[in-house]
Design a protein around this motif. Structure first.
Motif, short mmCIF file in Angstrom:
data_model
loop_
_atom_site.label_atom_id
_atom_site.label_comp_id
_atom_site.label_asym_id
_atom_site.label_seq_id
_atom_site.Cartn_x
_atom_site.Cartn_y
_atom_site.Cartn_z
N VAL A 90 0.88 -1.17 0.00
CA VAL A 90 0.00 0.00 0.00
C VAL A 90 0.92 1.21 0.00
O VAL A 90 1.56 1.52 1.01
CB VAL A 90 -0.92 0.04 1.23
N PHE A 91 1.02 1.86 -1.16
CA PHE A 91 1.94 2.98 -1.30
C PHE A 91 1.33 4.26 -0.75
O PHE A 91 0.11 4.44 -0.70
CB PHE A 91 2.31 3.19 -2.77
N GLN A 92 2.21 5.19 -0.37
CA GLN A 92 1.75 6.49 0.08
C GLN A 92 0.98 7.18 -1.05
O GLN A 92 1.39 7.12 -2.21
CB GLN A 92 2.95 7.34 0.52
N ASP A 93 -0.14 7.79 -0.72
CA ASP A 93 -1.00 8.46 -1.70
C ASP A 93 -1.55 7.50 -2.75
O ASP A 93 -1.84 7.89 -3.88
CB ASP A 93 -0.25 9.62 -2.40
N ALA A 94 -1.67 6.24 -2.40
CA ALA A 94 -2.36 5.19 -3.18
C ALA A 94 -1.61 4.74 -4.42
O ALA A 94 -1.55 3.56 -4.72
CB ALA A 94 -3.77 5.62 -3.54
N GLU A 169 2.02 4.93 5.23
CA GLU A 169 1.01 5.91 5.65
C GLU A 169 -0.39 5.52 5.15
O GLU A 169 -1.07 6.29 4.47
CB GLU A 169 1.38 7.31 5.13
N PRO A 170 -0.86 4.31 5.47
CA PRO A 170 -2.11 3.83 4.90
C PRO A 170 -3.36 4.57 5.37
O PRO A 170 -4.42 4.45 4.75
CB PRO A 170 -2.16 2.37 5.34
N THR A 171 -3.26 5.33 6.46
CA THR A 171 -4.43 6.05 6.97
C THR A 171 -4.28 7.56 6.82
O THR A 171 -5.08 8.32 7.37
CB THR A 171 -4.67 5.71 8.45
N GLY A 172 -3.29 8.00 6.05
CA GLY A 172 -3.00 9.42 5.97
C GLY A 172 -4.12 10.27 5.42
O GLY A 172 -4.27 11.43 5.80
N ASN A 173 -4.94 9.74 4.49
CA ASN A 173 -6.00 10.52 3.86
C ASN A 173 -7.39 10.11 4.32
O ASN A 173 -8.38 10.46 3.68
CB ASN A 173 -5.93 10.36 2.34
N VAL A 199 4.49 2.04 7.89
CA VAL A 199 5.13 3.33 8.10
C VAL A 199 4.05 4.34 8.46
O VAL A 199 3.04 4.45 7.76
CB VAL A 199 5.90 3.79 6.85
N THR A 200 4.23 5.06 9.55
CA THR A 200 3.18 5.99 9.97
C THR A 200 3.74 7.09 10.86
O THR A 200 4.76 6.93 11.53
CB THR A 200 2.07 5.23 10.72
N HIS A 201 3.03 8.24 10.83
CA HIS A 201 3.27 9.32 11.79
C HIS A 201 2.12 9.40 12.79
O HIS A 201 2.12 10.28 13.65
CB HIS A 201 3.39 10.67 11.07
#
Length: 215
Positions: A90-94, A169-173, A199-201
């Protein structure tokens, strides 16, 4: 005899050309059945680490091992085959292909594995239904929201029931409700025997993981 870790990094070092090293002698083990959060400041190399673990980049030194087997000396073709059969991303920004439909984006990984498209379609539709994007299957990525795009990317990653799931960052958006759906899916995949590396913040996501690695 101790069973080897599903995925292991051994003394990984990496830097981009003429750049400061991102990783130097980095090692870790990832076991089946666990969700691991990778955290650290921006620019520290968290996404790069996922590419190394997922065999998309080669380290300058060190080794990535799958089931105890080293991958560094394998050919690009062998590494691609292992990547297709073992990993979900699951890439950042899909990172969806804007020229293809939502359904085609989800089915992309099946084609890489050489699976029959018609046999893969029922699972693709079931995943789109599960994550609330079934009505958008014939839409293009540009016609869906950022949160929907991230859920579509998760469908793509889960299509092959991967043994190792890497998520950047799978939950970033995502809104809170969608975030909960994604977190539940990550933990379900771990319960099915996968190693899940995120990977997450997001401190809330970190708190839901089994352990944390900080770069």
């Amino acid at each position: 005899m101790t069973r080897p870790a599903l995925l292991r990094a051994e003394s990984l070092s990496f830097r981009y050309e003429r750049a400061t090293p991102l990783l130097e002698g980095w090692s870790a083990r990832f076991e089946a059945g666990e969700v691991v959060a990778v955290t650290g400041p921006s620019g520290r190399g968290k996404s790069t680490l996922l590419y190394l673990l997922g065999l998309m980049l080669r380290p300058r030194s060190g080794e990535v091992l799958l089931d105890g087997a080293p991958m560094q000396g394998r050919s690009d073709r062998e590494r691609a085959a292992r990547r297709a059969s073992t990993f979900g991303f699951v890439f950042q920004d899909a990172a969806l292909d804007a020229t293809r439909t939502v359904l085609d984006n989800v089915l992309e990984t099946a084609l890489y594995r050489g699976d029959d498209r018609r046999e893969s379609e029922p699972r693709a539709h079931a995943l789109l239904e599960r994550f609330g994007v079934a009505l958008r299957a014939e839409a293009r990525p540009g016609q869906v929201s950022g949160g929907q795009a991230q859920r579509i990317a998760l469908c793509r990653a889960l299509l092959g029931d991967p043994r190792i799931l890497l998520a950047d960052e799978p939950t970033g958006n995502l809104d809170p409700a969608s975030t909960e759906v994604v977190l539940t899916a990550l933990h379900e995949q771990a319960r099915h025997g996968a190693a899940v590396i995120v990977v997450t913040h997001d401190p809330a996501l970190v708190a839901r993981c089994d352990r944390e690695l900080t770069l």
